[in-house]
Design a protein around this motif. Structure first.
Motif, PDB file in Angstrom:
ATOM      1  N   ALA A 198       0.836  -1.210   0.000  1.00  0.00           N
ATOM      2  CA  ALA A 198       0.000   0.000   0.000  1.00  0.00           C
ATOM      3  C   ALA A 198       0.867   1.255   0.000  1.00  0.00           C
ATOM      4  N   PHE A 199       2.018   1.222   0.680  1.00  0.00           N
ATOM      5  CA  PHE A 199       2.967   2.331   0.601  1.00  0.00           C
ATOM      6  C   PHE A 199       3.380   2.552  -0.850  1.00  0.00           C
ATOM      7  N   ARG A 200       3.678   1.460  -1.516  1.00  0.00           N
ATOM      8  CA  ARG A 200       4.130   1.562  -2.899  1.00  0.00           C
ATOM      9  C   ARG A 200       3.063   2.195  -3.793  1.00  0.00           C
ATOM     10  N   GLY A 201       1.808   1.886  -3.493  1.00  0.00           N
ATOM     11  CA  GLY A 201       0.715   2.457  -4.266  1.00  0.00           C
ATOM     12  C   GLY A 201       0.335   3.869  -3.842  1.00  0.00           C
ATOM     13  N   GLY A 202       0.968   4.385  -2.782  1.00  0.00           N
ATOM     14  CA  GLY A 202       0.714   5.753  -2.349  1.00  0.00           C
ATOM     15  C   GLY A 202      -0.564   5.942  -1.572  1.00  0.00           C
ATOM     16  N   SER A 203      -1.123   4.848  -1.015  1.00  0.00           N
ATOM     17  CA  SER A 203      -2.409   4.966  -0.327  1.00  0.00           C
ATOM     18  C   SER A 203      -2.300   5.025   1.185  1.00  0.00           C
ATOM     19  N   LEU A 204      -1.066   4.965   1.742  1.00  0.00           N
ATOM     20  CA  LEU A 204      -0.870   5.047   3.186  1.00  0.00           C
ATOM     21  C   LEU A 204       0.284   5.990   3.514  1.00  0.00           C
ATOM     22  N   ASP A 205       0.215   6.565   4.730  1.00  0.00           N
ATOM     23  CA  ASP A 205       1.275   7.439   5.217  1.00  0.00           C
ATOM     24  C   ASP A 205       2.058   6.830   6.373  1.00  0.00           C
ATOM     25  N   VAL A 206       1.509   5.823   7.020  1.00  0.00           N
ATOM     26  CA  VAL A 206       2.161   5.191   8.159  1.00  0.00           C
ATOM     27  C   VAL A 206       1.498   3.841   8.389  1.00  0.00           C
ATOM     28  N   GLY A 207       2.238   2.913   8.978  1.00  0.00           N
ATOM     29  CA  GLY A 207       1.661   1.605   9.264  1.00  0.00           C
ATOM     30  C   GLY A 207       2.400   0.946  10.410  1.00  0.00           C
ATOM     31  N   ILE A 208       1.819  -0.118  10.946  1.00  0.00           N
ATOM     32  CA  ILE A 208       2.446  -0.868  12.026  1.00  0.00           C
ATOM     33  C   ILE A 208       2.808  -2.254  11.516  1.00  0.00           C
ATOM     34  N   VAL A 209       4.086  -2.619  11.682  1.00  0.00           N
ATOM     35  CA  VAL A 209       4.588  -3.899  11.182  1.00  0.00           C
ATOM     36  C   VAL A 209       5.567  -4.480  12.193  1.00  0.00           C
ATOM     37  N   ALA A 210       5.857  -5.772  12.070  1.00  0.00           N
ATOM     38  CA  ALA A 210       6.924  -6.388  12.849  1.00  0.00           C
ATOM     39  C   ALA A 210       8.258  -6.135  12.148  1.00  0.00           C
ATOM     40  N   GLU A 211       9.314  -6.743  12.682  1.00  0.00           N
ATOM     41  CA  GLU A 211      10.651  -6.398  12.202  1.00  0.00           C
ATOM     42  C   GLU A 211      10.935  -6.842  10.778  1.00  0.00           C
ATOM     43  N   THR A 212      10.403  -7.994  10.373  1.00  0.00           N
ATOM     44  CA  THR A 212      10.806  -8.585   9.101  1.00  0.00           C
ATOM     45  C   THR A 212      10.358  -7.800   7.874  1.00  0.00           C
ATOM     46  N   PRO A 213       9.121  -7.296   7.810  1.00  0.00           N
ATOM     47  CA  PRO A 213       8.754  -6.506   6.632  1.00  0.00           C
ATOM     48  C   PRO A 213       9.672  -5.306   6.398  1.00  0.00           C
ATOM     49  N   ALA A 214      10.163  -4.693   7.473  1.00  0.00           N
ATOM     50  CA  ALA A 214      11.084  -3.567   7.298  1.00  0.00           C
ATOM     51  C   ALA A 214      12.384  -4.023   6.643  1.00  0.00           C
ATOM     52  N   ILE A 215      12.833  -5.220   6.978  1.00  0.00           N
ATOM     53  CA  ILE A 215      14.051  -5.766   6.363  1.00  0.00           C
ATOM     54  C   ILE A 215      13.815  -6.060   4.887  1.00  0.00           C
ATOM     55  N   PHE A 216      12.687  -6.662   4.561  1.00  0.00           N
ATOM     56  CA  PHE A 216      12.391  -6.952   3.160  1.00  0.00           C
ATOM     57  C   PHE A 216      12.230  -5.669   2.351  1.00  0.00           C
ATOM     58  N   ALA A 217      11.674  -4.631   2.981  1.00  0.00           N
ATOM     59  CA  ALA A 217      11.555  -3.354   2.279  1.00  0.00           C
ATOM     60  C   ALA A 217      12.932  -2.801   1.947  1.00  0.00           C
ATOM     61  N   GLN A 218      13.850  -2.848   2.898  1.00  0.00           N
ATOM     62  CA  GLN A 218      15.203  -2.364   2.637  1.00  0.00           C
ATOM     63  C   GLN A 218      15.890  -3.213   1.568  1.00  0.00           C
ATOM     64  N   ALA A 219      15.715  -4.529   1.655  1.00  0.00           N
ATOM     65  CA  ALA A 219      16.337  -5.412   0.666  1.00  0.00           C
ATOM     66  C   ALA A 219      15.824  -5.125  -0.732  1.00  0.00           C
ATOM     67  N   ALA A 220      14.561  -4.703  -0.828  1.00  0.00           N
ATOM     68  CA  ALA A 220      13.960  -4.388  -2.124  1.00  0.00           C
ATOM     69  C   ALA A 220      14.166  -2.932  -2.520  1.00  0.00           C
ATOM     70  N   ARG A 221      14.941  -2.192  -1.705  1.00  0.00           N
ATOM     71  CA  ARG A 221      15.238  -0.780  -1.945  1.00  0.00           C
ATOM     72  C   ARG A 221      13.966   0.073  -1.974  1.00  0.00           C
ATOM     73  N   GLN A 222      13.000  -0.329  -1.158  1.00  0.00           N
ATOM     74  CA  GLN A 222      11.791   0.473  -1.020  1.00  0.00           C
ATOM     75  C   GLN A 222      12.040   1.571   0.005  1.00  0.00           C
ATOM     76  N   ASP A 223      11.569   2.749  -0.276  1.00  0.00           N
ATOM     77  CA  ASP A 223      11.831   3.921   0.553  1.00  0.00           C
ATOM     78  C   ASP A 223      10.879   3.932   1.748  1.00  0.00           C
ATOM     79  N   VAL A 224      11.273   3.254   2.817  1.00  0.00           N
ATOM     80  CA  VAL A 224      10.461   3.124   4.028  1.00  0.00           C
ATOM     81  C   VAL A 224      11.370   3.322   5.228  1.00  0.00           C
ATOM     82  N   LYS A 225      10.907   4.077   6.222  1.00  0.00           N
ATOM     83  CA  LYS A 225      11.702   4.329   7.419  1.00  0.00           C
ATOM     84  C   LYS A 225      10.909   4.009   8.684  1.00  0.00           C
ATOM     85  N   VAL A 226      11.622   3.563   9.704  1.00  0.00           N
ATOM     86  CA  VAL A 226      11.049   3.335  11.025  1.00  0.00           C
ATOM     87  C   VAL A 226      10.929   4.673  11.746  1.00  0.00           C
TER      88      VAL A 226
END
Length: 340
Positions: free
Chosen positions: A84-112
Protein backbone atom coordinates in the motif's frame (compact mmCIF):
# COMPACT_ATOMS: atom_id res chain seq x y z
CA UNK A 1 5.20 -26.03 -2.53
CA UNK A 2 8.84 -27.06 -2.25
CA UNK A 3 11.46 -25.19 -0.26
CA UNK A 4 13.39 -24.46 -3.45
CA UNK A 5 10.28 -23.08 -5.17
CA UNK A 6 9.44 -20.80 -2.25
CA UNK A 7 12.99 -19.48 -2.09
CA UNK A 8 12.94 -18.80 -5.84
CA UNK A 9 9.69 -16.90 -5.56
CA UNK A 10 11.03 -14.83 -2.68
CA UNK A 11 14.17 -13.83 -4.58
CA UNK A 12 12.22 -13.17 -7.77
CA UNK A 13 9.82 -10.91 -5.92
CA UNK A 14 12.68 -8.94 -4.40
CA UNK A 15 14.41 -8.62 -7.75
CA UNK A 16 11.27 -7.33 -9.44
CA UNK A 17 10.63 -4.87 -6.62
CA UNK A 18 14.18 -3.60 -6.68
CA UNK A 19 13.80 -2.82 -10.37
CA UNK A 20 10.75 -0.66 -9.78
CA UNK A 21 10.39 3.05 -10.30
CA UNK A 22 12.88 5.60 -9.08
CA UNK A 23 10.40 6.66 -6.40
CA UNK A 24 10.74 3.20 -4.87
CA UNK A 25 14.49 3.50 -4.40
CA UNK A 26 15.48 3.85 -0.75
CA UNK A 27 16.87 7.29 0.03
CA UNK A 28 19.19 8.64 2.68
CA UNK A 29 17.54 9.84 5.91
CA UNK A 30 15.80 13.20 5.61
CA UNK A 31 18.10 15.86 7.02
CA UNK A 32 17.20 18.61 9.45
CA UNK A 33 15.07 18.74 12.60
CA UNK A 34 11.56 17.37 12.67
CA UNK A 35 8.87 19.98 12.04
CA UNK A 36 6.57 20.55 15.00
CA UNK A 37 3.66 22.55 13.59
CA UNK A 38 0.84 20.49 12.09
CA UNK A 39 -1.12 22.60 9.58
CA UNK A 40 -4.91 22.53 9.76
CA UNK A 41 -6.43 19.85 7.53
CA UNK A 42 -3.49 17.45 7.76
CA UNK A 43 -4.43 13.77 7.49
CA UNK A 44 -2.50 10.57 8.14
CA UNK A 45 -3.69 7.39 6.43
CA UNK A 46 -2.83 4.50 8.75
CA UNK A 47 -2.24 0.86 7.86
CA UNK A 48 -3.52 -1.06 10.90
CA UNK A 49 -3.52 -4.79 11.62
CA UNK A 50 -6.55 -6.35 13.32
CA UNK A 51 -7.61 -2.90 14.61
CA UNK A 52 -4.66 -3.04 17.00
CA UNK A 53 -3.27 0.50 16.75
CA UNK A 54 -6.65 2.19 16.55
CA UNK A 55 -7.89 0.36 19.66
CA UNK A 56 -4.66 0.98 21.56
CA UNK A 57 -4.69 4.73 20.91
CA UNK A 58 -8.34 4.95 21.92
CA UNK A 59 -8.11 2.76 25.03
CA UNK A 60 -5.09 4.70 26.29
CA UNK A 61 -6.68 8.08 25.56
CA UNK A 62 -3.95 8.97 23.08
CA UNK A 63 -6.41 9.69 20.27
CA UNK A 64 -7.85 12.72 22.07
CA UNK A 65 -7.31 16.26 20.76
CA UNK A 66 -5.43 15.17 17.69
CA UNK A 67 -4.14 18.13 15.62
CA UNK A 68 -4.67 16.04 12.47
CA UNK A 69 -7.06 13.41 11.16
CA UNK A 70 -6.36 9.69 11.34
CA UNK A 71 -8.05 7.38 8.87
CA UNK A 72 -7.50 3.65 9.24
CA UNK A 73 -7.21 0.87 6.69
CA UNK A 74 -7.35 -2.78 7.75
CA UNK A 75 -4.51 -5.02 6.61
CA UNK A 76 -3.45 -8.61 7.26
CA UNK A 77 0.32 -8.65 7.61
CA UNK A 78 3.15 -6.20 7.07
CA UNK A 79 3.78 -7.06 3.38
CA UNK A 80 0.31 -5.79 2.49
CA UNK A 81 1.06 -2.50 4.22
CA UNK A 82 4.34 -2.15 2.31
CA UNK A 83 2.48 -2.73 -0.94
CA UNK A 84 0.00 0.00 0.00
CA UNK A 85 2.97 2.33 0.60
CA UNK A 86 4.13 1.56 -2.90
CA UNK A 87 0.71 2.46 -4.27
CA UNK A 88 0.71 5.75 -2.35
CA UNK A 89 -2.41 4.97 -0.33
CA UNK A 90 -0.87 5.05 3.19
CA UNK A 91 1.28 7.44 5.22
CA UNK A 92 2.16 5.19 8.16
CA UNK A 93 1.66 1.61 9.26
CA UNK A 94 2.45 -0.87 12.03
CA UNK A 95 4.59 -3.90 11.18
CA UNK A 96 6.92 -6.39 12.85
CA UNK A 97 10.65 -6.40 12.20
CA UNK A 98 10.81 -8.59 9.10
CA UNK A 99 8.75 -6.51 6.63
CA UNK A 100 11.08 -3.57 7.30
CA UNK A 101 14.05 -5.77 6.36
CA UNK A 102 12.39 -6.95 3.16
CA UNK A 103 11.55 -3.35 2.28
CA UNK A 104 15.20 -2.36 2.64
CA UNK A 105 16.34 -5.41 0.67
CA UNK A 106 13.96 -4.39 -2.12
CA UNK A 107 15.24 -0.78 -1.94
CA UNK A 108 11.79 0.47 -1.02
CA UNK A 109 11.83 3.92 0.55
CA UNK A 110 10.46 3.12 4.03
CA UNK A 111 11.70 4.33 7.42
CA UNK A 112 11.05 3.33 11.03
CA UNK A 113 9.50 6.22 12.99
CA UNK A 114 8.51 4.36 16.15
CA UNK A 115 9.84 1.32 18.03
CA UNK A 116 8.40 -0.91 20.73
CA UNK A 117 9.53 -4.31 21.97
CA UNK A 118 7.47 -7.06 23.56
CA UNK A 119 8.10 -10.71 24.37
CA UNK A 120 10.49 -12.73 22.23
CA UNK A 121 8.19 -15.71 22.81
CA UNK A 122 5.27 -14.26 20.84
CA UNK A 123 5.61 -16.72 17.93
CA UNK A 124 4.41 -20.26 18.63
CA UNK A 125 4.73 -23.51 16.71
CA UNK A 126 1.58 -25.63 17.05
CA UNK A 127 0.76 -29.01 15.57
CA UNK A 128 -2.11 -30.49 13.65
CA UNK A 129 -4.54 -32.71 15.61
CA UNK A 130 -3.11 -36.12 16.35
CA UNK A 131 0.52 -35.12 15.79
CA UNK A 132 3.07 -36.87 17.99
CA UNK A 133 5.75 -34.19 17.54
CA UNK A 134 6.83 -32.57 20.79
CA UNK A 135 9.84 -30.57 19.63
CA UNK A 136 11.05 -28.95 16.41
CA UNK A 137 13.46 -31.79 15.59
CA UNK A 138 10.43 -34.10 15.33
CA UNK A 139 9.25 -32.11 12.30
CA UNK A 140 11.96 -33.43 9.99
CA UNK A 141 10.28 -34.44 6.73
CA UNK A 142 7.03 -32.73 7.75
CA UNK A 143 5.03 -29.83 6.27
CA UNK A 144 5.29 -26.55 8.17
CA UNK A 145 3.08 -23.52 7.52
CA UNK A 146 4.52 -20.03 7.89
CA UNK A 147 4.01 -16.61 6.31
CA UNK A 148 6.79 -15.48 4.02
CA UNK A 149 8.08 -11.92 4.46
CA UNK A 150 6.78 -11.64 8.01
CA UNK A 151 8.21 -12.27 11.47
CA UNK A 152 7.30 -15.94 10.99
CA UNK A 153 10.06 -16.40 8.42
CA UNK A 154 13.11 -15.67 10.62
CA UNK A 155 11.33 -17.34 13.55
CA UNK A 156 11.09 -20.55 11.52
CA UNK A 157 14.70 -20.29 10.38
CA UNK A 158 15.83 -19.82 13.98
CA UNK A 159 13.70 -22.74 15.19
CA UNK A 160 15.14 -25.06 12.55
CA UNK A 161 18.68 -23.93 13.24
CA UNK A 162 18.25 -24.46 16.99
CA UNK A 163 16.99 -27.99 16.28
CA UNK A 164 19.89 -28.85 14.00
CA UNK A 165 17.70 -28.77 10.89
CA UNK A 166 17.75 -26.75 7.67
CA UNK A 167 14.84 -25.64 5.46
CA UNK A 168 15.75 -28.53 3.13
CA UNK A 169 14.84 -30.98 5.91
CA UNK A 170 11.17 -29.92 5.89
CA UNK A 171 8.53 -28.82 3.40
CA UNK A 172 7.66 -25.14 3.78
CA UNK A 173 4.10 -24.06 3.00
CA UNK A 174 3.58 -20.32 2.60
CA UNK A 175 0.14 -19.37 3.99
CA UNK A 176 -1.42 -16.22 5.37
CA UNK A 177 -1.77 -16.04 9.17
CA UNK A 178 -5.53 -16.45 8.85
CA UNK A 179 -5.22 -19.53 6.63
CA UNK A 180 -2.75 -21.38 8.85
CA UNK A 181 -5.20 -22.52 11.59
CA UNK A 182 -7.57 -24.04 9.02
CA UNK A 183 -4.71 -25.85 7.28
CA UNK A 184 -3.59 -27.22 10.63
CA UNK A 185 -7.06 -28.32 11.69
CA UNK A 186 -7.61 -30.18 8.41
CA UNK A 187 -4.21 -31.87 8.48
CA UNK A 188 -2.96 -30.20 5.31
CA UNK A 189 0.18 -29.27 7.26
CA UNK A 190 1.80 -30.97 10.24
CA UNK A 191 2.75 -27.82 12.12
CA UNK A 192 2.44 -24.08 11.74
CA UNK A 193 3.73 -20.81 13.13
CA UNK A 194 1.12 -18.59 14.77
CA UNK A 195 0.85 -15.56 17.02
CA UNK A 196 -1.89 -14.54 19.40
CA UNK A 197 -4.81 -14.54 19.52
CA UNK A 198 -4.92 -17.06 16.63
CA UNK A 199 -2.72 -19.53 18.48
CA UNK A 200 -4.88 -19.72 21.58
CA UNK A 201 -8.09 -19.79 19.54
CA UNK A 202 -6.76 -22.71 17.49
CA UNK A 203 -5.60 -24.71 20.50
CA UNK A 204 -8.83 -24.15 22.43
CA UNK A 205 -10.77 -25.53 19.47
CA UNK A 206 -8.44 -28.46 18.74
CA UNK A 207 -6.53 -29.48 21.85
CA UNK A 208 -9.04 -32.22 22.69
CA UNK A 209 -8.16 -33.68 19.28
CA UNK A 210 -4.47 -33.74 20.08
CA UNK A 211 -3.26 -30.36 18.79
CA UNK A 212 -0.56 -28.88 20.99
CA UNK A 213 2.34 -26.43 21.13
CA UNK A 214 5.92 -27.63 20.74
CA UNK A 215 8.03 -27.41 23.85
CA UNK A 216 11.10 -25.73 22.33
CA UNK A 217 9.56 -22.83 20.41
CA UNK A 218 10.79 -20.10 22.76
CA UNK A 219 12.76 -16.97 21.92
CA UNK A 220 12.18 -17.22 18.20
CA UNK A 221 11.53 -13.55 17.48
CA UNK A 222 13.00 -10.15 18.32
CA UNK A 223 9.73 -8.90 19.80
CA UNK A 224 10.12 -5.67 17.82
CA UNK A 225 7.14 -3.78 16.42
CA UNK A 226 7.59 -0.68 14.29
CA UNK A 227 5.70 2.34 13.13
CA UNK A 228 6.96 2.77 9.57
CA UNK A 229 6.39 5.52 7.04
CA UNK A 230 7.15 5.87 3.33
CA UNK A 231 9.69 8.43 2.22
CA UNK A 232 6.97 10.45 0.48
CA UNK A 233 5.33 11.17 3.85
CA UNK A 234 8.66 12.06 5.45
CA UNK A 235 9.45 14.55 2.70
CA UNK A 236 6.19 16.37 3.40
CA UNK A 237 6.49 18.79 6.34
CA UNK A 238 2.85 18.62 7.35
CA UNK A 239 2.73 14.83 7.45
CA UNK A 240 6.14 14.63 9.12
CA UNK A 241 4.96 16.93 11.90
CA UNK A 242 1.90 14.72 12.33
CA UNK A 243 4.12 11.61 12.36
CA UNK A 244 6.24 13.20 15.08
CA UNK A 245 3.15 13.65 17.22
CA UNK A 246 1.84 10.16 16.41
CA UNK A 247 5.18 8.56 17.34
CA UNK A 248 4.96 10.18 20.78
CA UNK A 249 1.35 9.06 21.22
CA UNK A 250 2.22 5.54 20.09
CA UNK A 251 4.99 5.46 22.70
CA UNK A 252 2.74 6.65 25.51
CA UNK A 253 0.00 4.22 24.45
CA UNK A 254 2.36 1.25 24.57
CA UNK A 255 3.61 2.26 28.01
CA UNK A 256 -0.03 2.62 29.14
CA UNK A 257 -0.63 -0.96 27.97
CA UNK A 258 2.34 -2.15 30.04
CA UNK A 259 0.61 -0.91 33.19
CA UNK A 260 -3.03 -1.64 32.28
CA UNK A 261 -3.12 -5.25 31.17
CA UNK A 262 -6.66 -5.90 32.40
CA UNK A 263 -8.00 -2.77 30.74
CA UNK A 264 -6.36 -3.89 27.50
CA UNK A 265 -7.92 -7.33 27.79
CA UNK A 266 -11.37 -5.77 28.04
CA UNK A 267 -10.83 -3.14 25.35
CA UNK A 268 -9.19 -5.28 22.70
CA UNK A 269 -9.52 -9.00 23.24
CA UNK A 270 -13.02 -8.95 24.70
CA UNK A 271 -14.35 -5.79 23.06
CA UNK A 272 -12.82 -5.99 19.58
CA UNK A 273 -11.73 -9.61 19.10
CA UNK A 274 -14.81 -11.01 20.95
CA UNK A 275 -12.71 -13.52 22.85
CA UNK A 276 -13.36 -14.85 26.36
CA UNK A 277 -11.65 -12.83 29.08
CA UNK A 278 -9.55 -15.85 30.08
CA UNK A 279 -8.14 -16.10 26.56
CA UNK A 280 -7.33 -12.39 26.51
CA UNK A 281 -5.56 -12.68 29.84
CA UNK A 282 -3.49 -15.61 28.55
CA UNK A 283 -2.49 -13.62 25.47
CA UNK A 284 -1.46 -10.57 27.49
CA UNK A 285 0.58 -12.74 29.85
CA UNK A 286 2.29 -14.40 26.88
CA UNK A 287 3.07 -11.14 25.08
CA UNK A 288 4.64 -9.55 28.16
CA UNK A 289 4.87 -5.86 28.94
CA UNK A 290 5.97 -3.68 26.02
CA UNK A 291 9.05 -1.53 26.44
CA UNK A 292 10.51 1.30 24.38
CA UNK A 293 14.16 0.47 23.62
CA UNK A 294 16.70 3.04 22.52
CA UNK A 295 17.45 2.93 18.81
CA UNK A 296 20.96 1.38 19.10
CA UNK A 297 19.41 -1.54 21.00
CA UNK A 298 16.62 -1.91 18.44
CA UNK A 299 19.08 -1.69 15.55
CA UNK A 300 21.27 -4.40 17.08
CA UNK A 301 18.22 -6.68 17.46
CA UNK A 302 17.14 -5.90 13.90
CA UNK A 303 20.63 -6.63 12.57
CA UNK A 304 20.54 -10.13 14.04
CA UNK A 305 17.28 -10.84 12.22
CA UNK A 306 18.62 -9.47 8.92
CA UNK A 307 21.81 -11.50 9.26
CA UNK A 308 19.76 -14.67 9.78
CA UNK A 309 17.71 -13.96 6.65
CA UNK A 310 20.84 -13.18 4.63
CA UNK A 311 22.55 -16.39 5.74
CA UNK A 312 19.50 -18.36 4.61
CA UNK A 313 19.51 -16.41 1.30
CA UNK A 314 15.96 -15.25 1.99
CA UNK A 315 17.22 -11.78 1.00
CA UNK A 316 19.73 -11.20 -1.82
CA UNK A 317 22.54 -9.74 0.28
CA UNK A 318 23.65 -8.72 3.75
CA UNK A 319 22.22 -5.42 4.98
CA UNK A 320 23.18 -2.64 7.36
CA UNK A 321 19.77 -2.20 8.96
CA UNK A 322 20.61 1.17 10.52
CA UNK A 323 19.50 2.61 7.17
CA UNK A 324 15.93 1.54 8.01
CA UNK A 325 15.63 3.97 10.93
CA UNK A 326 14.83 7.67 10.86
CA UNK A 327 16.84 8.37 14.00
CA UNK A 328 15.27 11.82 14.45
CA UNK A 329 12.33 10.01 16.04
CA UNK A 330 14.41 8.47 18.83
CA UNK A 331 14.40 11.75 20.76
CA UNK A 332 10.62 11.97 20.29
CA UNK A 333 10.09 8.50 21.74
CA UNK A 334 12.52 8.94 24.60
CA UNK A 335 10.89 12.26 25.58
CA UNK A 336 7.46 10.60 25.54
CA UNK A 337 8.87 7.68 27.54
CA UNK A 338 10.11 10.11 30.18
CA UNK A 339 6.82 11.96 30.46
CA UNK A 340 7.26 14.52 27.71
Amino acid sequence: MSTRRIAALALTGLALTACGTKADTASAPVAGPLPTVVPAGTELRVGDQNDLLQTLLHASGQDKDLPYKLTYGKFQGGPAILEAFRGGSLDVGIVAETPAIFAQAARQDVKVVGVVQSSKDAVHIVTSPGSTATKVADLKGKKIAYTQGTTFQPALLRALKNAGLTPADVTLVNLTPLDTPAALASGQVDAGLVTEPLGTKYLVANQDKGAHELTDDKGLTSGLQFLVAPGAALRDEARTAALRDLSARFTRAELWLAGHGQDWVQAYFVGVQKLPQSVGEAVVANNGKPTVPDYPTAIAEQQRVADLLAQAKAIPEALDVSAEFDTRFEAVQQAAKNGG
